[in-house]
Design a protein around this motif. Structure first.
Motif, short mmCIF file in Angstrom:
data_model
loop_
_atom_site.label_atom_id
_atom_site.label_comp_id
_atom_site.label_asym_id
_atom_site.label_seq_id
_atom_site.Cartn_x
_atom_site.Cartn_y
_atom_site.Cartn_z
N LYS A 32 7.26 4.25 -7.17
CA LYS A 32 8.04 5.41 -6.75
C LYS A 32 8.95 5.04 -5.59
O LYS A 32 10.11 5.46 -5.54
CB LYS A 32 7.09 6.54 -6.34
CG LYS A 32 7.81 7.84 -5.98
CD LYS A 32 6.81 8.95 -5.64
CE LYS A 32 7.55 10.23 -5.24
NZ LYS A 32 6.59 11.32 -4.88
N THR A 75 0.82 -1.21 0.00
CA THR A 75 0.00 0.00 0.00
C THR A 75 0.86 1.26 0.00
O THR A 75 2.01 1.26 0.43
CB THR A 75 -0.94 0.05 1.22
OG1 THR A 75 -0.19 0.42 2.39
CG2 THR A 75 -1.62 -1.29 1.46
N SER A 76 0.25 2.34 -0.43
CA SER A 76 0.97 3.62 -0.54
C SER A 76 1.40 4.14 0.83
O SER A 76 2.51 4.65 0.99
CB SER A 76 0.10 4.65 -1.25
OG SER A 76 -1.13 4.82 -0.58
N THR A 110 -3.54 -4.82 -10.75
CA THR A 110 -4.48 -4.24 -9.80
C THR A 110 -5.63 -5.20 -9.51
O THR A 110 -5.79 -6.23 -10.18
CB THR A 110 -5.08 -2.93 -10.33
OG1 THR A 110 -5.99 -3.23 -11.40
CG2 THR A 110 -4.00 -1.98 -10.83
N LYS A 147 1.38 2.93 -8.12
CA LYS A 147 2.18 4.12 -8.43
C LYS A 147 3.11 4.45 -7.27
O LYS A 147 4.30 4.76 -7.47
CB LYS A 147 1.25 5.30 -8.72
CG LYS A 147 1.98 6.55 -9.18
CD LYS A 147 0.98 7.65 -9.53
CE LYS A 147 1.71 8.93 -9.98
NZ LYS A 147 0.74 10.01 -10.29
N ALA A 148 2.59 4.36 -6.05
CA ALA A 148 3.41 4.66 -4.87
C ALA A 148 4.50 3.62 -4.67
O ALA A 148 5.64 3.95 -4.29
CB ALA A 148 2.52 4.74 -3.63
N ARG A 178 -3.81 -4.57 -5.03
CA ARG A 178 -4.37 -3.30 -4.57
C ARG A 178 -4.78 -2.42 -5.77
O ARG A 178 -5.11 -2.93 -6.83
CB ARG A 178 -3.34 -2.57 -3.70
CG ARG A 178 -2.88 -3.37 -2.47
CD ARG A 178 -3.92 -3.44 -1.38
NE ARG A 178 -3.38 -4.03 -0.15
CZ ARG A 178 -4.07 -4.25 0.95
NH1 ARG A 178 -5.36 -3.94 1.00
NH2 ARG A 178 -3.50 -4.80 2.01
N THR A 179 -4.75 -1.12 -5.59
CA THR A 179 -5.26 -0.19 -6.60
C THR A 179 -4.13 0.42 -7.42
O THR A 179 -2.95 0.29 -7.09
CB THR A 179 -6.03 0.95 -5.92
OG1 THR A 179 -5.11 1.73 -5.14
CG2 THR A 179 -7.14 0.40 -5.01
N ALA A 180 -4.51 1.13 -8.47
CA ALA A 180 -3.52 1.80 -9.34
C ALA A 180 -2.72 2.84 -8.56
O ALA A 180 -1.52 3.01 -8.80
CB ALA A 180 -4.23 2.45 -10.52
N SER A 181 -3.34 3.52 -7.62
CA SER A 181 -2.62 4.53 -6.83
C SER A 181 -1.59 3.87 -5.91
O SER A 181 -0.50 4.42 -5.68
CB SER A 181 -3.59 5.39 -6.02
OG SER A 181 -4.32 4.59 -5.11
N ASP A 182 -1.92 2.68 -5.39
CA ASP A 182 -0.94 1.94 -4.59
C ASP A 182 0.25 1.52 -5.45
O ASP A 182 1.41 1.64 -5.03
CB ASP A 182 -1.59 0.70 -3.97
CG ASP A 182 -2.57 1.04 -2.87
OD1 ASP A 182 -2.21 1.80 -1.95
OD2 ASP A 182 -3.72 0.55 -2.92
#
Length: 419
Positions: free
Chosen positions: A294, A237-238, A266, A290-291, A284-288
């Motif tokens: 990174k 997770t992010s 995802t 991405k994090a 998890r999700t696309a935002s996770d």
């Protein structure tokens, strides 16, 4: 055994001047004899000349599971290590997922003995607690002396905060590395997928990101109090990335990994209730994602693992609720990372991390023992069962586009070449 690699492109070699340069590499009796622009074979020398062949130091995976002892039908140690070799790995750390689990020095000795004389080196972990039940510390010091590189109750969180505190304090006496799986079971409950829009749509019980992040936050607070070395495997997770980044800024000795599939797949894939996508931690999700990506690039996340988990067919070919968590991943991790990140970053991730566990880091230099992986970074294909070497076939990567194929592996004066 004498081997000559002809016109191979060196990726991330020990010497920067050789990076992405084409060279011939001569290996005699397991040692790199010469690295030259051109070398002619003499005597009994096996010549390997493959179009677009690349080479790096041998790859390393910080978390794989086999079946032996107890679940040999899933994967024996011998076939698991052959699978690792064919997938490009010369060193793998073995999770404590067998039955019985390794919680004594004799168990560690058995695992190392079962893996003797293989191309790929097996480095076992030992249980943190007796039988992995989370109640009393196992024989950590004795297992360390027998060769265990860390202590982990595989996929089972350390629910007792005081037990983790004592483990971190005790392990400092012998530089022990303590693992803590990031999941608060009082929050996750009977969840089986990521809690969110998709779990609601599909009527599947969710595991909130909070269940991971609460455990990570707790473990980092304890680490700050005790000191020591903590490894948090397979974050997803992010906010976990954020928490670990803050801990590292404080100077805490914390390391973490992420599973390759959590970097690119995802929970949108759950629409068809395909149990191959049932993994722990969940997708998890696309935002996770991405994090996580990174976090890899800025060094917060130390390692990418295949999280290779072979399972019997009857544990996957059932209703989604009843299926076991897990996917094999040794055979697909290179193609996934190369497709996602490009060859240089992929090879960096596949070769880093040994120093965290006190292992010797191979060098691609004259006079060094040959510990090498051979690959073609540009070969594209769709991953299917024909690309699986494991005894079990439960792969989250089936049907996915891959870029790059492993062509062979050299280590321990042995050679495996894929057809």
């Amino acid at each position: 055994m004498n081997t000559l690699l002809k016109s191979v492109t060196i990726v991330n070699g020990s010497t920067k001047s050789l990076h992405l340069k084409k060279r011939d590499i001569l290996i005699k009796n397991g040692v790199i004899e010469a690295i030259e622009t051109s070398i002619e074979p003499t005597g009994k020398t096996k010549v390997i000349e493959i179009n677009n062949l690349h080479v790096s130091i041998g790859w390393f995976d910080s978390g794989v599971s086999f079946g032996e002892p107890g679940y040999e039908e899933r994967e024996t140690i011998e076939n698991g290590l052959l699978t690792a070799a064919k997938s490009g790995f010369t060193d793998v750390i073995l999770n404590t997922s067998s039955h019985p689990t390794p919680d004594s020095s004799s168990d560690i000795v058995y695992l190392k003995s079962a893996a003797k004389d293989q191309l790929t080196n097996l480095h076992p972990l030992g249980n943190l607690t007796v039988k992995g039940d989370g109640e009393a510390l196992a024989e950590l010091y004795d297992m360390k002396n027998a060769g265990a590189l860390g202590f982990y109750d595989y996929k089972h969180p350390v629910s007792n905060a005081n037990l983790l505190k004592i483990a971190l304090q005790y392990a400092q006496n012998f530089e022990g590395l303590v693992f803590s799986f990031p999941l608060d079971k009082t929050i996750s409950g009977k969840g089986i997928v990521n809690e969110g829009i998709n779990s609601t749509k599909l009527g599947l019980k969710g595991i909130p990101a909070l269940a991971e992040e609460l455990q990570v936050a707790r473990d980092l607070f304890i680490l700050e109090y005790t000191g020591g070395k903590l490894f948090i495997p397979t974050i997803s997770t992010s906010n976990s990335v954020k928490l670990i980044a803050e801990a590292k800024k404080k100077g805490l000795e914390v390391y973490c990994s992420v599973a390759a599939h959590n970097l690119s797949i995802t929970d949108d894939e759950l629409q068809d209730f395909d149990t191959e996508y049932k993994v722990m931690p969940p997708l998890r999700t696309a935002s996770d994602i991405k994090a996580l990506q990174k976090g890899l690039k800025n060094g917060t996340i130390d390692l990418v693992t295949s999280d290779h988990t072979p399972l019997n067919i009857e544990l996957k070919h059932v209703e989604f609720d009843n299926a076991d968590f897990g996917s094999i991943g040794l055979e697909s991790i290179f193609g996934m990372l190369n497709e996602l990140l490009g060859i240089e970053e992929a090879i960096t991730l596949l070769t880093k991390g040994r120093s965290i566990f006190g292992m010797e880091v191979p060098k691609l230099e004259v006079g060094q023992v040959a510990n090498l992986t051979l690959f073609n970074p540009d070969d594209t294909f769709e991953f299917s069962e024909e690309h699986i070497f494991s005894s079990s076939k439960n792969s989250i990567a089936l049907g996915k586009k891959m870029k790059g194929k492993v062509m062979g592996t050299i280590a321990n004066n042995q050679l495996v070449v894929n057809n």
